[in-house]
Write an enzyme that holds these catalytic residues in place. Structure first.
Site, short mmCIF file in Angstrom:
data_model
loop_
_atom_site.label_atom_id
_atom_site.label_comp_id
_atom_site.label_asym_id
_atom_site.label_seq_id
_atom_site.Cartn_x
_atom_site.Cartn_y
_atom_site.Cartn_z
N HIS A 1 4.88 -6.68 -1.81
CA HIS A 1 4.70 -6.84 -3.07
C HIS A 1 5.21 -8.46 -3.43
O HIS A 1 5.72 -9.00 -2.79
CB HIS A 1 5.88 -5.91 -3.75
N GLU B 210 11.87 -9.67 -11.98
CA GLU B 210 12.05 -8.94 -10.76
C GLU B 210 13.14 -9.68 -9.99
O GLU B 210 13.87 -9.08 -9.19
CB GLU B 210 10.82 -9.18 -9.82
N ASN C 201 0.54 -0.46 1.20
CA ASN C 201 -0.11 -1.87 1.37
C ASN C 201 1.01 -2.98 1.66
O ASN C 201 0.73 -4.14 1.39
CB ASN C 201 -0.95 -2.48 0.08
N TYR D 274 9.16 -1.19 -11.23
CA TYR D 274 7.56 -0.87 -11.67
C TYR D 274 7.63 -0.34 -12.98
O TYR D 274 6.64 0.36 -13.23
CB TYR D 274 7.18 0.21 -10.33
N LYS E 265 7.43 -3.93 1.90
CA LYS E 265 7.89 -2.57 1.36
C LYS E 265 8.19 -1.79 2.77
O LYS E 265 8.14 -2.04 3.81
CB LYS E 265 6.48 -2.14 0.91
P1 IDP Z 1 0.19 -5.42 -6.90
O1 IDP Z 1 1.00 -4.70 -5.95
O2 IDP Z 1 -1.08 -6.10 -6.45
O3 IDP Z 1 0.73 -6.30 -8.05
P2 IDP Z 1 -0.01 -3.41 -9.13
O4 IDP Z 1 -1.39 -2.95 -9.72
O5 IDP Z 1 1.26 -4.07 -9.51
O6 IDP Z 1 -0.41 -4.13 -7.73
O7 IDP Z 1 0.46 -1.94 -8.42
C1 IDP Z 1 1.78 -1.86 -7.76
C2 IDP Z 1 1.48 -0.99 -6.56
O8 IDP Z 1 1.27 0.07 -6.87
C3 IDP Z 1 0.43 -1.53 -5.40
O9 IDP Z 1 0.73 -2.75 -4.72
C4 IDP Z 1 0.04 -0.20 -4.82
O10 IDP Z 1 0.83 -0.06 -3.69
C5 IDP Z 1 0.44 0.91 -5.96
N1 IDP Z 1 -0.77 1.17 -6.46
C6 IDP Z 1 -1.63 0.41 -7.44
N2 IDP Z 1 -2.72 1.09 -7.66
C7 IDP Z 1 -2.47 2.33 -7.19
C8 IDP Z 1 -3.43 3.62 -6.99
O11 IDP Z 1 -4.33 3.93 -7.85
N3 IDP Z 1 -2.69 4.83 -6.54
C9 IDP Z 1 -1.89 4.57 -5.69
N4 IDP Z 1 -1.12 3.60 -5.57
C10 IDP Z 1 -1.30 2.40 -6.39
MG MG Z 2 1.93 -5.72 -9.57
#
Ligand code: IDP
Ligand code: MG
Length: 137
Positions: free
Chosen positions: A117, A128, A114, A51, A11
């Site tokens: 992805h 995707e 983080n 997303y 990212k």
């Molecule tokens: P993943 O990336 O581990 O699959 P997902 O639940 O699909 O996690 O969420 C997509 C992305 O959205 C996450 O990687 C994270 O960067 C962001 N995200 C998820 N939950 C939150 C939140 O509660 N606050 C802000 N960003 C979030």
């Molecule tokens: Mg995800």
């Protein structure tokens, strides 16, 4: 476990922090194969499609703004069990809960930034990969 292909992103935070090589090295060291790799900046439309499952979440606006904020590196990664294997290599979504030794566990503190992805299922991977590498796979 089947041979699989998954969509991985370094990212914009990972690119800005100079962690592309680190992430790619971990993928290669694990034994997965790079089928495609490209530096690109997403349009808002691509980000909203990618997303789409999070469209109704309170953090959706923030998520789209962040993922379009600068260049990212998209990778098609293949190998035995690559979808789940890459999720394990990345660690939990919340980097504070991600195991040390994982990408998120080693390099991040904030859930919205983080580093990486990875597709979460075979269906997500197909969907995707078509967004990031149209017509390639
Ligand atoms: P993943 O990336 O581990 O699959 P997902 O639940 O699909 O996690 O969420 C997509 C992305 O959205 C996450 O990687 C994270 O960067 C962001 N995200 C998820 N939950 C939150 C939140 O509660 N606050 C802000 N960003 C979030
Ligand atoms: Mg995800």
């Amino acid at each position: 476990m089947a041979n699989e292909r998954t969509l991985i992103l370094v990212k914009p935070d990972g690119v800005a922090r100079g962690l592309v090589g680190e992430v790619v090295a971990r993928i290669e060291r694990k034994g997965f194969t790079l089928d495609a790799m490209e530096l690109m900046t997403l349009t808002r439309e691509q980000a909203e499609e990618h997303y789409g499952e999070h469209r109704d979440k309170p953090f959706f606006g923030e998520l789209v703004s962040f993922i379009t904020s600068g260049p990212l590196v998209a990778l098609a990664v293949a190998g035995e069990g690559a979808i789940g294997g890459m999720r394990t290599l990345m660690g939990a979504t919340n980097p504070l809960e991600a195991t040390p030794g994982s990408i998120r566990g080693d390099f991040a503190t904030v859930i919205g930034e983080n580093i990486a992805h990875g597709s979460d299922s075979p269906e997500s991977a197909v969907r995707e990969l078509a967004i990031f590498f149209p017509g390639r796979f």
